[in-house]
Design a protein around this motif. Structure first.
Motif, mmCIF file in Angstrom:
data_model
loop_
_atom_site.group_PDB
_atom_site.id
_atom_site.type_symbol
_atom_site.label_atom_id
_atom_site.label_comp_id
_atom_site.label_asym_id
_atom_site.label_seq_id
_atom_site.Cartn_x
_atom_site.Cartn_y
_atom_site.Cartn_z
ATOM 1 N N GLN A 221 0.816 -1.211 0.000
ATOM 2 C CA GLN A 221 0.000 0.000 0.000
ATOM 3 C C GLN A 221 0.854 1.267 0.000
ATOM 4 O O GLN A 221 0.309 2.372 -0.080
ATOM 5 N N SER A 222 2.161 1.095 0.087
ATOM 6 C CA SER A 222 3.067 2.242 0.214
ATOM 7 C C SER A 222 3.867 2.436 -1.056
ATOM 8 O O SER A 222 3.675 1.737 -2.058
ATOM 9 N N ARG B 256 8.396 -0.572 -0.034
ATOM 10 C CA ARG B 256 8.226 -1.932 -0.537
ATOM 11 C C ARG B 256 9.581 -2.612 -0.709
ATOM 12 O O ARG B 256 9.752 -3.780 -0.376
#
Length: 316
Positions: free
Chosen positions: A224-225, A230
């Motif tokens: 989600q980042s 990641r």
């Protein structure tokens, strides 16, 4: 039954004729593996101790995990190497109990150390603002003490209670002392069996579920980042997951094999047991050395310095 017969019974390796024929080959292979795993683990530990930029919780936990691997292997390899060269494989009852204690104490510590590493990565990636407050030296020290003292307290109880247990058999199936020792006792304690299940849950299953939970949360947050988070998650968490999977599979085998040993091929059991005591301690430093960027960079610098200093020809 006299104390001398209890404390000096023979433990026989269950070997086929092919294993007996090639015991010197197995001795060379296991000695080489033991030397390599000591060198690999000590090298990574020394890098972490020497370089101040590696004095962070994540790397301290890695050093503790590798130290745990050295102790785990040293509990089994020296006696195993002697047994390979001996006509009869004999161990005293007290030494066997000590090996059982060390084996399960260090195995349990591995799960708790991996849990501490998972918690460190979870706070670092999912709660970065809280990380500076939770990465204090005191917190790290407490987690390390917990990872080693709690398993020791759990495992010492059944070992101490079995010191004076009466034995009805003196032949232990296997190449080292593990939970198959229980099959030698004349009377099996139901209370100790229940206690063993509790220990397995508290030191094995629950830590593994905690690790899986934290890494699931990390994976969700990472995807989600942005790309940097990641990438950081993959670089730091992938080695831990690889170690966890490898170790969980091997320990599961050790727990289950006692129930199936009568039906399991002897050669296959022998090879799998060797993997328990060799594979993970040998692979852990390789996984962390290659996958952890900071450790990998220091290893490359060391290799370059060594090549320049010792392998570069001197121009006369």
């Amino acid at each position: 039954m006299s104390l001398s017969s209890v404390y000096g019974f023979p433990v026989l390796l269950q070997r086929s004729m092919s294993l007996v024929s090639y015991r010197y080959l197995y001795f060379v292979i296991m000695l080489t593996a033991y030397i390599l795993l000591i060198c690999f683990n000590v090298s990574i530990i020394c890098l972490i101790v020497i370089h101040k930029n590696l004095h962070e919780p994540m790397y301290i936990f890695i050093a503790a995990l590798l130290l745990n691997s050295i102790l785990f292997s040293s509990n089994i390899h020296p006696k195993l190497l002697v047994d390979f060269l001996s006509e009869k494989q004999i161990v005293s009852y007290q030494a066997c109990l000590f090996q059982v204690f060390m084996f399960y104490f260090l195995s349990s510590s591995e799960f708790l150390l991996l849990s501490a590493m998972a918690y460190d990565r979870y706070v670092s990636i999912c709660k970065p603002l809280q990380y500076p407050a939770k990465r204090r030296t005191t917190t790290v020290s407490l987690l390390l003490c917990f990872a080693w003292l709690v398993p020791a307290c759990y495992i010492v109880v059944p070992v101490a209670l079995n010191i004076n247990s009466k034995l009805c058999s003196f032949t232990l199936k296997g190449i080292f002392c593990n939970n198959s020792l229980n099959k030698l006792f004349c009377v099996t304690s139901n209370e100790l069996s229940i206690y063993g299940v509790i220990v397995l849950l508290n030191l094995g299953l629950f830590p593994m579920l905690f690790i899986l939970f934290t890494y699931t949360k990390i994976i969700i947050i990472a995807f989600q980042s942005c790309g940097d988070i990641r990438r950081k998650a993959v670089q730091t968490c992938l080695p831990h997951l690889l170690v966890l999977i490898n170790y969980s599979v091997l320990i599961t085998y050790d727990v289950v094999i006692v129930k199936l040993e009568s039906d399991f091929p002897k050669t296959a059991r022998f090879v799998m047991t060797l993997q328990i005591i060799t594979y993970n301690p040998l692979c852990n430093p390789i996984i962390y050395g290659l996958k952890m960027k900071e450790i990998s960079n220091h290893l490359k610098r060391f290799e370059c310095c060594y090549s320049y200093r010792y392998l570069t020809p001197i121009n006369k």
